[in-house]
Design an enzyme around this catalytic site. Structure first.
Site, PDB file in Angstrom:
ATOM      1  N   CYS A   2       0.829  -1.194   0.000  1.00  0.00           N
ATOM      2  CA  CYS A   2       0.000   0.000   0.000  1.00  0.00           C
ATOM      3  C   CYS A   2       0.868   1.251   0.000  1.00  0.00           C
ATOM      4  O   CYS A   2       2.010   1.234   0.439  1.00  0.00           O
ATOM      5  CB  CYS A   2      -0.902   0.010   1.227  1.00  0.00           C
ATOM      6  SG  CYS A   2      -1.957  -1.446   1.396  1.00  0.00           S
ATOM      7  N   ARG A  27       4.501  -0.264  -6.272  1.00  0.00           N
ATOM      8  CA  ARG A  27       4.456  -1.016  -5.023  1.00  0.00           C
ATOM      9  C   ARG A  27       3.393  -2.108  -5.050  1.00  0.00           C
ATOM     10  O   ARG A  27       3.394  -2.997  -4.202  1.00  0.00           O
ATOM     11  CB  ARG A  27       4.189  -0.060  -3.848  1.00  0.00           C
ATOM     12  CG  ARG A  27       5.306   0.928  -3.615  1.00  0.00           C
ATOM     13  CD  ARG A  27       4.905   1.995  -2.621  1.00  0.00           C
ATOM     14  NE  ARG A  27       4.781   1.457  -1.278  1.00  0.00           N
ATOM     15  CZ  ARG A  27       5.708   1.587  -0.343  1.00  0.00           C
ATOM     16  NH1 ARG A  27       6.829   2.207  -0.607  1.00  0.00           N
ATOM     17  NH2 ARG A  27       5.513   1.102   0.866  1.00  0.00           N
ATOM     18  N   TRP A  74      -3.428  -2.488  -1.295  1.00  0.00           N
ATOM     19  CA  TRP A  74      -3.170  -3.887  -1.637  1.00  0.00           C
ATOM     20  C   TRP A  74      -3.912  -4.718  -0.600  1.00  0.00           C
ATOM     21  O   TRP A  74      -3.599  -4.663   0.584  1.00  0.00           O
ATOM     22  CB  TRP A  74      -1.674  -4.168  -1.617  1.00  0.00           C
ATOM     23  CG  TRP A  74      -1.272  -5.510  -2.148  1.00  0.00           C
ATOM     24  CD1 TRP A  74      -1.044  -5.839  -3.450  1.00  0.00           C
ATOM     25  CD2 TRP A  74      -1.016  -6.701  -1.390  1.00  0.00           C
ATOM     26  NE1 TRP A  74      -0.669  -7.160  -3.553  1.00  0.00           N
ATOM     27  CE2 TRP A  74      -0.646  -7.708  -2.293  1.00  0.00           C
ATOM     28  CE3 TRP A  74      -1.079  -7.003  -0.028  1.00  0.00           C
ATOM     29  CZ2 TRP A  74      -0.337  -9.001  -1.892  1.00  0.00           C
ATOM     30  CZ3 TRP A  74      -0.768  -8.299   0.377  1.00  0.00           C
ATOM     31  CH2 TRP A  74      -0.404  -9.276  -0.554  1.00  0.00           C
ATOM     32  N   ASN A 100      -1.502   2.070   5.976  1.00  0.00           N
ATOM     33  CA  ASN A 100      -0.683   0.939   5.516  1.00  0.00           C
ATOM     34  C   ASN A 100      -0.417   0.046   6.713  1.00  0.00           C
ATOM     35  O   ASN A 100      -0.145   0.536   7.805  1.00  0.00           O
ATOM     36  CB  ASN A 100       0.666   1.416   4.975  1.00  0.00           C
ATOM     37  CG  ASN A 100       0.552   2.138   3.662  1.00  0.00           C
ATOM     38  OD1 ASN A 100      -0.513   2.217   3.069  1.00  0.00           O
ATOM     39  ND2 ASN A 100       1.665   2.692   3.199  1.00  0.00           N
ATOM     40  N   GLY A 101      -0.455  -1.269   6.505  1.00  0.00           N
ATOM     41  CA  GLY A 101      -0.132  -2.191   7.581  1.00  0.00           C
ATOM     42  C   GLY A 101      -1.281  -3.142   7.875  1.00  0.00           C
ATOM     43  O   GLY A 101      -2.252  -3.225   7.128  1.00  0.00           O
ATOM     44  N   GLU A 479      16.378 -18.139  -8.821  1.00  0.00           N
ATOM     45  CA  GLU A 479      15.942 -16.794  -9.183  1.00  0.00           C
ATOM     46  C   GLU A 479      15.261 -16.785 -10.550  1.00  0.00           C
ATOM     47  O   GLU A 479      14.261 -16.074 -10.749  1.00  0.00           O
ATOM     48  CB  GLU A 479      17.137 -15.837  -9.183  1.00  0.00           C
ATOM     49  CG  GLU A 479      16.877 -14.454  -9.765  1.00  0.00           C
ATOM     50  CD  GLU A 479      15.801 -13.680  -9.016  1.00  0.00           C
ATOM     51  OE1 GLU A 479      15.341 -12.657  -9.558  1.00  0.00           O
ATOM     52  OE2 GLU A 479      15.416 -14.080  -7.893  1.00  0.00           O
ATOM     53  N   LYS A 483      11.478 -15.362 -11.231  1.00  0.00           N
ATOM     54  CA  LYS A 483      11.199 -14.281 -12.164  1.00  0.00           C
ATOM     55  C   LYS A 483      10.136 -14.687 -13.185  1.00  0.00           C
ATOM     56  O   LYS A 483       9.230 -13.908 -13.505  1.00  0.00           O
ATOM     57  CB  LYS A 483      12.491 -13.881 -12.890  1.00  0.00           C
ATOM     58  CG  LYS A 483      12.620 -12.440 -13.280  1.00  0.00           C
ATOM     59  CD  LYS A 483      12.435 -11.486 -12.109  1.00  0.00           C
ATOM     60  CE  LYS A 483      13.271 -11.861 -10.908  1.00  0.00           C
ATOM     61  NZ  LYS A 483      12.806 -11.204  -9.668  1.00  0.00           N
ATOM     62  N   GLU A 486       6.702 -14.882 -11.470  1.00  0.00           N
ATOM     63  CA  GLU A 486       6.216 -13.567 -11.045  1.00  0.00           C
ATOM     64  C   GLU A 486       5.486 -12.832 -12.157  1.00  0.00           C
ATOM     65  O   GLU A 486       4.407 -12.268 -11.926  1.00  0.00           O
ATOM     66  CB  GLU A 486       7.392 -12.701 -10.572  1.00  0.00           C
ATOM     67  CG  GLU A 486       7.885 -12.973  -9.177  1.00  0.00           C
ATOM     68  CD  GLU A 486       9.048 -12.071  -8.805  1.00  0.00           C
ATOM     69  OE1 GLU A 486       9.061 -11.585  -7.666  1.00  0.00           O
ATOM     70  OE2 GLU A 486       9.948 -11.853  -9.645  1.00  0.00           O
ATOM     71  N   HIS A 502      15.175 -37.859  -8.080  1.00  0.00           N
ATOM     72  CA  HIS A 502      14.637 -38.099  -6.742  1.00  0.00           C
ATOM     73  C   HIS A 502      13.205 -37.604  -6.617  1.00  0.00           C
ATOM     74  O   HIS A 502      12.729 -37.373  -5.499  1.00  0.00           O
ATOM     75  CB  HIS A 502      15.530 -37.443  -5.688  1.00  0.00           C
ATOM     76  CG  HIS A 502      16.906 -38.033  -5.640  1.00  0.00           C
ATOM     77  ND1 HIS A 502      17.188 -39.190  -4.963  1.00  0.00           N
ATOM     78  CD2 HIS A 502      18.068 -37.634  -6.207  1.00  0.00           C
ATOM     79  CE1 HIS A 502      18.473 -39.477  -5.100  1.00  0.00           C
ATOM     80  NE2 HIS A 502      19.027 -38.541  -5.858  1.00  0.00           N
ATOM     81  N   LYS A 597       5.710  -4.481  -4.704  1.00  0.00           N
ATOM     82  CA  LYS A 597       7.147  -4.244  -4.788  1.00  0.00           C
ATOM     83  C   LYS A 597       7.794  -4.239  -3.413  1.00  0.00           C
ATOM     84  O   LYS A 597       8.818  -4.873  -3.182  1.00  0.00           O
ATOM     85  CB  LYS A 597       7.405  -2.906  -5.489  1.00  0.00           C
ATOM     86  CG  LYS A 597       8.886  -2.555  -5.647  1.00  0.00           C
ATOM     87  CD  LYS A 597       9.589  -3.536  -6.564  1.00  0.00           C
ATOM     88  CE  LYS A 597      11.022  -3.127  -6.835  1.00  0.00           C
ATOM     89  NZ  LYS A 597      11.730  -4.135  -7.650  1.00  0.00           N
TER      90      LYS A 597
END
Length: 602
Positions: A2, A27, A74, A100-101, A479, A483, A486, A502, A597
């Site tokens: 947020c 964000r 968000w 926010n939070g 990574e 990516k 995402e 395995h 973000k």
């Protein structure tokens, strides 16, 4: 996640708030809103689900207003909707708030104080504004005392901006765990969760600390603690070039930031070289690492993946044992520590809530700490004992690219400096090698059309994909898979190639994309063998190898770089593959669904 903006001053506030929210889009959010007060002290609330462009269409441009607050949400409590979008108002209309939070005890507060209050949303935020109004109306408190009492009653994380609609010439702010800044200017003051949102108005900011409350008018800022003690704090200059916040000629920030990586490598060399051309880091950092018996790297997401490469660099170059931990796990399931630990926190934003939770515990225990971040003055930078900056410039796309390579480069610089301080011969000249890597990255980026074609042939319709590699290549495929998932929403996994037999090989069927990274001469032949195992089971194979280890079957051959720094070059094709896969699937590359973000809640 947020984002908060607020302004009180001498300019029309609508565009200031909306432009600030535009900047905060990176964000991550699902709805947005603003509340403004006009010249007649009448309030106007505008909220919309979806993008800020939709909110712009809803705002009445005929209104002239000089104070207000805004928010990008968000969702944490309640679905994305206009009703759940911020700002929220008390039922009486007396107060308006953005937050926010996460408030952990909002249901208990609601039951204890607000059982008879009609709620318009299902958010924890509305509980805050209704509680403030309840304290004013039921206990006859003034606004600042009601605000403080509400804060004491709440448990959790919050950054708050509040408007008293009966006194709209004043804004109020408070924080706990979630970041919040106050900006100062001539005839105006601002509130922002991120300096970038208000850097077009001012570059002077004051950090608001946990447990503090601020009262803002256009000409003054007063900061006090919950006991009413006045706090004096100097402003700092945010070194952000507003021109860096634009895409320029690029269609998306992600591809712009991929292209900026050679320049980041060169800038890091300049920033960390002294006048003699030697890499240099503050001696107190080197001394504390030398005195430690183990390094603990704490991070999340992409930074966590960079941390694994950092472990390899620190152990190989300095001989110091190093562990890598997920911050969200470490905070509540702390492993046994050695007697003299040294903690390194990796965070692009410097505001990652999970990492901060660990840092609070580290500071309480009195252990030394170092933050590697892209944002000077951020919470993790401020609260850790030491900071090394990434110098990568603003990273706007949700999917991190240049911060990942910058973190690895700074960890390599740190490792070499520690080795020299300890009297250990470094196996490489990091500054020289980073210069070579900058050129090599440019070479790979120039071949972007190859990776666009490979993305189409291998991933345009696939629902899943696998990356495989061994050793340092395994850290890169972790990574690479992150990516890809995402931004493209392909269900991707990065596996140590020796683990295929395995269990994972059971998932291979006709046309399953399997991308192999081969840069290590020792383990490379084994990874190639694993690639042939999946090919024989119908996989759609793509092999990316390093010059000298390549074969005719390989899809792309990377320029040769030093063995310890191969992740800086081998990750570039995977970033481009993720970008082009998302692009050809019609996704919003910079703002993938459900992601943020800066993750400022646990």
């Amino acid at each position: 996640m947020c984002g908060i903006v607020g302004y009180i001053g001498n300019k029309d506030v609508k565009e200031i708030l909306l432009s600030g929210l535009d900047t905060l889009e990176y964000r991550g959010y699902d709805s947005a809103g603003i509340y403004i007060t006009d010249e007649a002290n009448q309030g106007h609330l505008f909220k919309e689900k979806g993008r800020i462009a939709a909110l712009r269409d809803k705002v009445d441009n005929s209104i002239s207003a000089f104070s207000g607050i805004g928010h990008t949400r968000w969702a944490t409590h309640g679905i994305p909707s206009v009703e759940n979008a911020h700002p929220h108002q008390s039922t009486s209309g007396h107060f308006t708030i953005v937050h926010n939070g996460v408030i952990e005890n909002f249901e208990e507060v609601k039951d204890a104080y607000l059982a008879d209050v009609h709620f318009h949303s299902t958010t924890d935020t509305e509980v805050i504004v209704q509680l403030i109004a309840w304290f004013v109306e039921s206990e006859e408190l003034d606004t600042i005392d009601a605000f403080k009492k509400a804060i004491v009653t709440l448990k959790g994380s919050y950054a708050l901006a509040l408007v008293d609609n009966e006194n709209p010439n004043t804004l109020y702010a408070a924080k706990n765990k979630s970041p919040l800044l106050l900006g100062t200017g001539e005839g105006f003051n601002v509130i922002s969760s991120d300096a970038m949102a208000m850097v077009r108005e001012t570059d002077q900011f004051i950090e608001l600390m946990d447990g503090e409350v601020a009262t803002l008018t256009k000409d003054s800022i007063k900061i006090e603690d919950l006991a009413g003690e006045i706090i004096e704090r100097d402003s700092y200059t945010a070194h952000i070039d507003a021109n860096d916040l634009g895409k320029g000629t690029y269609p998306y920030y992600m591809i712009k930031e991929i292209d900026e990586q050679p320049a980041v490598m060169r800038k890091l060399i300049q920033q960390y070289q002294n006048e003699n051309g030697d890499l240099e880091i503050n001696e107190s950092v080197l001394s504390e690492i030398k005195e430690s018996d183990r390094v603990y790297i704490i991070a999340c997401g992409t930074s966590y993946n960079a941390g694994w490469v950092g472990k390899q660099l620190i152990e190989r170059i300095t001989g110091t044992p190093t562990e890598v931990h997920l911050a969200s796990e470490f905070a509540y399931n702390t492993p046994l520590l050695t007697k003299k630990p040294f903690f390194i926190f990796l965070s692009q934003s410097g505001e990652t809530a999970d990492s901060r939770q660990v840092l609070v515990q580290v500071n309480k225990a009195g252990y030394p700490s170092l933050t590697l971040t892209n944002v000077p003055g951020s919470t993790l930078s401020r609260e850790a004992k030491h900071t090394l900056l990434l110098h990568a410039g603003p990273e706007i796309a949700v999917a991190s690219t240049k911060a990942y390579t910058a973190q690895i480069a700074v960890l390599a610089i740190l490792a070499e400096c520690v080795a020299k301080y300890n009297g250990v011969d470094s196996p490489l000249d990091v500054a020289h090698e980073l210069g070579i890597i900058a050129n090599a990255i440019e070479t790979v980026i120039d071949d972007h059309e190859i990776f666009e074609r490979l993305s189409v042939t291998h991933l345009s319709t696939s629902k899943n994909a696998f990356y495989i590699g061994r050793g340092i290549d395994y850290y890169v495929v972790m990574e690479a898979a992150l990516k890809l998932k995402e931004v493209s929403y392909v269900q991707a996994e990065g596996w140590a190639s020796g683990e295929l037999k395995h269990g994972t090989i059971a998932l291979i069927e006709d046309n399953t994309p399997v991308i192999s990274i081969i840069t290590d001469k020792v383990s490379g032949p084994h990874t190639r063998g694993n690639a042939h195992e999946v090919i024989s089971r119908g996989a759609n194979s793509m092999i990316i190898s390093m010059e000298g280890l390549d074969r005719q079957e390989d899809a792309y051959v990377l320029p040769k770089v030093h063995d310890l720094l191969t992740p800086l070059i081998s990750v570039i094709p995977t970033q481009l593959i993720a970008y082009y896969t998302a692009l050809h699937r019609g996704n919003d590359v910079d703002k993938p669904r459900n992601l943020a973000k800066s993750v400022t809640v646990e």
